[in-house]
Structures are given as structure tokens and as C-alpha cells.
Design an enzyme around this catalytic site. Structure first.
Site, PDB file in Angstrom:
ATOM      1  CG  HIS A  48       8.119  -4.681 -11.218  1.00 27.74           C
ATOM      2  ND1 HIS A  48       7.385  -4.044 -10.237  1.00 27.74           N
ATOM      3  CD2 HIS A  48       8.605  -3.697 -12.032  1.00 27.74           C
ATOM      4  CE1 HIS A  48       7.422  -2.736 -10.437  1.00 27.74           C
ATOM      5  NE2 HIS A  48       8.154  -2.507 -11.518  1.00 27.74           N
ATOM      6  CG  HIS A  72       7.298  -0.253 -16.274  1.00 24.94           C
ATOM      7  ND1 HIS A  72       6.608  -1.390 -15.923  1.00 24.94           N
ATOM      8  CD2 HIS A  72       8.108   0.020 -15.230  1.00 24.94           C
ATOM      9  CE1 HIS A  72       6.987  -1.777 -14.727  1.00 24.94           C
ATOM     10  NE2 HIS A  72       7.900  -0.946 -14.276  1.00 24.94           N
ATOM     11  CD  GLU A  76      14.797   2.591 -15.394  1.00 26.34           C
ATOM     12  OE1 GLU A  76      15.177   2.432 -14.227  1.00 26.34           O
ATOM     13  OE2 GLU A  76      13.665   3.020 -15.696  1.00 26.34           O
ATOM     14  CG  ASP A  77      15.931  -2.197 -15.611  1.00 25.23           C
ATOM     15  OD1 ASP A  77      16.702  -1.239 -15.398  1.00 25.23           O
ATOM     16  OD2 ASP A  77      14.945  -2.446 -14.901  1.00 25.23           O
ATOM     17  CG  ASP A 139       7.215   1.358 -11.703  1.00 22.81           C
ATOM     18  OD1 ASP A 139       7.555   0.196 -11.434  1.00 22.81           O
ATOM     19  OD2 ASP A 139       8.035   2.301 -11.812  1.00 22.81           O
ATOM     20  CG  ASP A 259     -13.928   8.270  21.382  1.00 26.04           C
ATOM     21  OD1 ASP A 259     -13.996   7.035  21.432  1.00 26.04           O
ATOM     22  OD2 ASP A 259     -13.788   8.993  22.372  1.00 26.04           O
TER      23      ASP A 259
END
Length: 714
Positions: A48, A72, A76-77, A139, A259
């Protein structure tokens, strides 16, 4: 599978080798930090951040942005701290990563509040470094591309947030490639069946239209070549959400939307753009009113181009956009073009201008954030501010101001400066006086007239359209109400303290501090505000203050002036309201009812709504007050009359002239026919007081065939 070496090869086209090595080092650090973690799709998690960095590489973003993309999700993780990142990769990268990271350490009861708080945190980070939002958009784009592994309800929630916030931000910053893809991916997640049907229909229509497209494209290219103009003609594709919105909003079938043939002509310089415009207008007849010059007046996001619509062969409309290569780069990459030119160690005025506009927009967001009551209110302001259709108006000095479609004079005043908006009383549009609620049109010149003591009006919220104006008005009204509530609270509390032979000013600081702790308030102003708004009972607070000063040994004074009425003038503002049920006037006997959250509501003493109560009622002594009118009143007050009069032609004009001669205003008038000869006129007037009203009634009685005149109450 795309690897870090593939990315490094691509970066070699615009970054030096030492910066590419730093990007690779950030990747290996992220790979180690996310070791063992997998995405919902089953892939290693590090795929990711690598994909996010690849999206930024397409925009030629700098190496620090690419490093932040790699890292990034680390704060957080994983267990890595911001301080650890700063030690490893420097402060700018650590700040970027922290700006993109969610507030994971705080638990929120509501998902909407959590999203709003996270967005608020990101805006603060954007104010320090605008690259935060570009990393965040990349992201979000990759997350949208890989939504397939999530539950349908979660897909729809993320897609709606993307459509309402992130796609609009991409549009506001001019990053069109990301905006279009985010919109289409969101559309597919929210309406999968509609999206699939339109996609198939577009593919079929494209096959049928191919020969017509080629014919128009070759005729446009031939015209340019014949005139010796350097320009490349390319076909322009409509994206799915754009087609769906046009079908829905314009109520047109798919065939009519498809059109329209779209083309883009890319040339070398601005002068060539205008020459090419002349050539295409010679080739095909232009549609009147469908030409827009965004080169002379760029859009708020920095977008520049000439737009024109032409009548093609067999009457089919052709939409043509004409722009330079730099404008094309700006249209696709927006603010990111600033780094595209920076990477080549050159600057370009279009990119620099876009960067400056983006910073001004973020500065406006910060101002809104300061005025908003909470994060949810702030995010609603942001949503309202992200509609892209703009109008352009001029200041008296000739400066161009950008405003959204539907903006009013008040919006313009707040765009110039918050103080001008707060103090504005009138406006001239093209040198003519106009109401503050007037909706503006492109090309108008505006002059705002201000007065030092003027204040925003609550009614302005009914017609303003910009988030900045709305949040500034709410902030000013809140401050105004707070100030007025404190003043009223002081008067009411001193009235309640009078029987104890004391006043708020006579109580010492230690007494007040002790009483504040008992009453659980933070300050004197907070206590007075709650009293003025009717949220606390004044006699209870007065008793507590006296107890704090004298203990339980205090006694009521028999000589105190506790029965003295509170004096009102009509100019107290938002916390003294005049009851609509009985329309009290200066000169009427009046009482005040303290209503929770509203302040003091003034009624006539004989009003039915307070007839069952008395301000001397000991069971509820804090809710009703004796009031007196001030001797110095210079306000107008509404009063309702019912007049029975013989029907005749010109009756309304006759009454209006009479009221005007008596120095009063008619606020509302209505006539009910009782029979062929008699009418009942319901009249609402603005008068100075009871004496003024008596004079007007006397004049009306002098009209021929006037029956009963009744002053209405309840």
C-alpha cells in the site's frame, strides 16, 4: 508486481540519486515496521505505501513527500513514534507523516466525530505544510482502488466521505486526475449497478461515434495547420459520474448527453490560444453565451483554459477547450505542478500562483476552524465551501474577488475581511445602492459601506452561502449574546442581592471564589452569562453568595430595594426579547419572564400568557420580574391593530399615507372582506411607544366610515 526498484527507475527521470536512496531507505524501514501485517486483500501491507508513493511519482512530487508516503501508516499502525521517525528521517518527513496519521490514541463515541476530529487535525498540519493533503489524497486514491475486500456498508461509507470531502479538495487544489478517479471510484462503490450500465453504454457509444470523432478532429487539426498554428487536437472523454449527474440534474437521456463531442487543443503560448479560438469559430459557428475565458480570469484552484461550444455538422454540439502545455499540466496536477516545476529547479507563474491560492484557502480553513463551535460544525462549513462553481466580482480598486455561485453582498464583505463583514450596513453595486441580501453576478463592482458600531444580524444566516461568512456571523452573534447575557445577568443578580443590603461589586474576591466552587462555575462571567440566559435562578445564586460572605447568620434587610423594577430600553440586544403574543410598547405596564436559554422575555402585564402568574409570586420568584421602561428610548416596536372600515378603492394607499405622515412604518398589512360593504384590515406597525400609537389611532378614526379599532394581544 510493482517493486521499489521499479519505482526507483521511474524516479531517476527527475530526482537525483542521493534523494532516490533516501526514498528507498524509507521503504525498507516501512517494510520492517509493517512486517507480518497484511491488507484485507491478503497482500503484504507494505504494497500500500509503495503504491501511494507511485501515485505521487506520477505527479513528480519531491523526495520528502515520497518518503512520507512510504511511512504514512507507521505511526498509526505500528509501535514507531513520531520522535523515532524524526531521528531517522528528519523533522519535515516526521511532520508530514504525523499530519496524515489519524488520532488513534483518542477514543471517540461517534464515528462522525472521529472523522471530523481527524480532518481538523489534518487541516492544522496542512497549514504548516500543504504537502500533507497531497500525500493524503494519494493514500485515499489507492484505498479507493482496493475497496473490493471490504464489506458493502463500509465501502459505501468510505466512498461517501471520499465524494463529499477528498474529491472536492482535489478539485479545489486543481488536481483533476485524482479528482476524476476518486469521483468515478466512489460512484462505483455507492451505485455499482448504475455505474456498470453507464460504463457499458459509454463503450458502445464510443464505438459508434468513432468515425464522427475522427472526422471532427481531423477538420480541426487541418484548420490549425492551414493557418500555421502549432496545436495538438485530442478527443476528451467524459467520466462516469459527470455523465450520471448530467442525466439526473438535466433530466436528459444518455443519448443526449453523449451527443456532445468534446475536444482539447494544446498549444505553446497564450497568444496562440486566442488565435486558435478565432480559427475554430471560423470553422464552426459558436453557440451564443457558451464562451468562458478562464485564462484572463482563472478559477479559484488556478485552472486556466478557453472554453467554447460550437454547432458541428448536423447541429451536434462540440465542446472545445484551448490551453497551453503549462495550463494542461496545471489542470491535471493542480498544486502538485508547483513541485513538478521545482523538481527541474525552475519556477512557473501558473504553478506558483496555484500554490499561493492553495495556501490562502488553507488560511481560510484555519479561520473557519477558530470560529466553529466543534469539529462537526467545522466539517460542515468545509463541505459547503468546496463547491467549485465561482463568480468573479470587483472591488472599487479593480481587484478581482472569487466567490461561489449564489454568493451575496454579505459573503463578499466577509471575503474582503471579517471586520468589514461584521460592521457592514449597506452596499453599492455598480454605484447603485442594493440590499445586503442581493445575489451577485460576475462582472459587478461592489463597494461596502460600514459603520463602527454595527453588528451582524441573525437574519443574515438565512441568505449567506460561503462557509467563511456563516462561521464568522455565528461567532460574532455568539460573542454578542454572551456579552449581553453577562450585562443582563449582572443587573438581575444585583436586584436579587438588594434585599440583603449588598451588591456583586461589594463582595470580596475570596467570597466570590468560594461561591463559584459551590456553584460549580469557572468565573464571574460564566455565572452572569448563565443568569442572563435564564439557565440559573438568581435568588438561589444571591442566597449562596450571601451565605459565602456571612455564613448562615445573614438577615434580609427591611429597607432594601428588592422590589425595584429592572429598567429596559429596547436596545439590550439578543438576551432581552419582546413577546410576539402581546407586542409590549413603551408606556405599557410590563413584566419580564426569564426563559431558559433565551434570556428575558418582556410581556404586557395583562398578557394572558403571564396572567396566571405574578411577579410577587413567592413560589417562583426568579422567573417573573417587575420591569420599567427607560426614559431614553429611541427604538421602534411592532404593534398589531385590527380596523373595521367600509370597503372602498384606494383604502390601502390612504392608510399607508396616513401612517407615513405620522412618522411610523407599516411592516405588514392584510385585508379580509367581511361582506360587500365592510372590510377588516390587519395592520402591523413599527411605532415609538404607546403615545405615538394613540396619535396614529386618532388619525385613523378621523377617516370616513371607520368602525372598531382594536389593538391585538394574544
Amino acid at each position: 508486481m510493482f517493486t521499489i526498484d521499479d519505482l526507483a527507475d521511474r524516479l531517476g527521470g527527475y530526482l537525483p540519486s542521493d534523494e532516490i536512496q533516501q526514498v528507498k531507505r524509507a521503504f525498507y524501514y516501512a517494510e520492517q515496521a509493517h512486517d507480518g501485517q497484511r491488507r484485507r486483500s491478503g497482500e503484504p501491507y507494505v504494497t500500500h505505501p509503495l503504491a501511494v508513493a507511485n501515485i505521487l511519482a506520477n505527479m513528480h512530487m519531491d523526495h520528502q513527500s515520497l518518503m512520507a508516503a512510504m511511512l504514512h501508516d507507521v505511526i498509526e499502525d505500528t509501535g514507531v513514534s513520531k520522535h523515532a521517525l524524526e531521528t531517522q528521517f528528519g523533522k519535515p518527513v516526521a511532520e508530514l507523516v504525523d499530519g496524515v496519521s489519524k488520532l488513534t490514541q483518542i477514543t471517540f463515541e461517534d464515528k462522525a466525530v472521529a472523522q471530523a476530529e481527524n480532518f481538523q487535525k489534518m487541516v492544522l498540519a496542512m497549514s504548516r505544510d500543504i504537502r500533507v493533503i497531497i500525500v493524503k489524497l494519494a493514500d485515499r486514491l489507492h484505498n479507493m482502488r482496493t475497496l473490493g475486500a471490504l464489506r458493502p456498508d463500509k465501502k459505501r461509507r468510505i466512498a461517501r466521505e471520499t465524494l463529499e470531502i477528498y474529491a472536492r479538495i482535489a478539485g479545489r487544489l486543481g488536481i483533476n486526475t485524482i479528482r476524476v478517479e476518486l469521483e468515478d471510484l466512489s460512484f462505483q462503490a455507492i451505485h455499482p449497478m448504475r455505474s456498470e450500465r453507464i460504463k457499458r453504454a459509454v463503450a458502445n457509444a464510443r464505438g459508434h461515434r468513432r468515425s464522427a470523432m475522427r472526422q471532427i478532429q481531423s477538420s480541426l487539426q487541418k484548420s490549425l495547420d492551414d493557418d500555421g498554428l502549432n496545436g495538438t487536437v485530442i478527443g476528451r472523454q467524459k467520466h462516469l459520474l459527470s455523465i450520471y449527474r448530467k442525466m439526473r440534474d438535466q433530466r436528459k437521456p444518455f443519448a443526449e448527453i453523449m451527443d456532445v463531442f468534446g475536444f482539447r487543443i494544446i498549444t505553446e503560448d497564450v497568444a496562440s490560444c486566442y488565435r486558435i479560438l478565432g480559427v475554430v469559430h471560423n470553422l464552426y459557428k459558436p453557440v451564443p453565451g457558451r464562451f468562458k475565458d478562464y485564462i484572463a480570469i482563472p478559477k479559484a484552484n488556478g485552472y486556466q483554459s478557453l472554453h467554447t461550444t460550437l454547432f458541428g455538422s448536423r447541429g451536434m454540439p462540440i465542446e472545445v477547450q484551448i490551453r497551453t502545455r503549462e495550463m494542461e499540466a496545471m489542470a491535471n496536477n493542480g498544486i502538485a505542478a508547483h513541485w513538478l516545476y521545482k523538481a527541474g529547479q525552475t519556477s512557473h507563474p501558473i504553478a506558483e500562483g496555484s500554490h499561493a491560492r492553495a495556501r490562502a484557502w488553507v488560511k481560510g480553513l484555519l479561520e473557519m476552524q477558530r470560529h466553529a463551535g466543534d469539529s462537526l460544525e467545522f466539517i460542515e462549513h468545509v463541505k459547503n465551501d468546496l463547491f467549485p462553481d465561482d463568480i468573479y466580482v470587483f472591488t472599487p480598486k479593480g481587484d478581482i474577488m472569487e466567490l461561489p455561485q449564489g454568493a451575496t453582498v454579505i459573503d463578499f464583505a466577509y471575503t474582503v475581511h471579517t471586520d468589514i463583514g461584521n460592521n457592514c450596513i449597506a452596499c453599492r453595486i455598480d454605484r447603485h445602492l442594493a440590499p445586503l441580501s442581493t445575489r451577485l453576478e460576475s462582472g459587478q463592482t461592489l463597494e461596502i459601506i460600514t459603520a463602527p458600531g454595527a453588528k451582524p444580524n441573525l437574519a443574515w444566516l438565512n441568505f449567506v452561502s460561503t462557509a467563511k461568512a456563516r462561521s464568522a456571523i455565528r461567532h460574532a452573534l455568539k460573542h454578542q449574546q454572551q456579552t449581553e447575557a453577562i450585562m443582563l445577568g449582572r443587573r438581575l443578580l444585583n436586584k436579587a442581592l438588594a434585599p440583603f443590603d449588598t451588591s456583586l461589586e461589594e463582595l470580596d474576591e475570596s467570597t466570590l471564589k468560594r461561591a463559584f466552587e459551590e456553584l460549580d462555575v469557572s468565573s464571574e462571567d460564566a455565572l452572569l452569562e448563565s443568569l442572563g440566559l435564564g439557565n440559573r435562578m438568581t435568588h438561589v445564586v444571591a442566597r449562596r453568595l450571601v451565605e459565602a460572605a456571612h455564613g448562615d447568620s445573614y438577615e434580609h434587610s427591611t429597607s432594601g430595594d428588592g422590589s425595584k423594577a429592572v429598567v429596559i430600553s429596547g436596545s439590550e440586544g439578543m438576551v432581552v426579547n419582546f413577546a410576539r403574543c402581546c407586542h409590549p410598547l413603551p408606556g405599557d405596564p410590563v413584566v419580564g419572564h426569564l426563559s431558559m436559554g433565551k434570556g428575558l422575555v418582556v410581556h404586557r402585564a395583562e398578557c394572558k400568557n403571564v396572567a396566571d402568574k405574578s411577579f410577587a409570586d413567592k413560589s417562583d420568584p426568579d422567573k417573573l420580574f417587575a420591569l420599567e421602561w427607560s426614559d431614553a428610548i429611541d427604538e421602534d416596536f411592532p404593534v398589531a391593530l385590527r380596523i373595521e372600515i367600509e370597503s372602498r378603492r384606494g383604502l390601502v394607499a390612504e392608510l399607508a399615507g396616513l401612517v407615513t405622515d405620522a412618522d411610523a412604518n407599516i411592516e405588514r398589512i392584510g385585508i379580509e372582506e367581511r361582506d360587500a360593504h365592510l372590510s377588516t384590515v390587519n395592520l402591523t406597525l413599527a411605532v415609538k411607544g404607546r403615545v405615538h400609537l394613540a396619535g396614529i389611532i386618532k388619525r385613523i378614526r378621523n377617516l370616513p366610515n371607520v368602525g372598531k379599532i382594536t389593538r391585538l394581544a394574544n
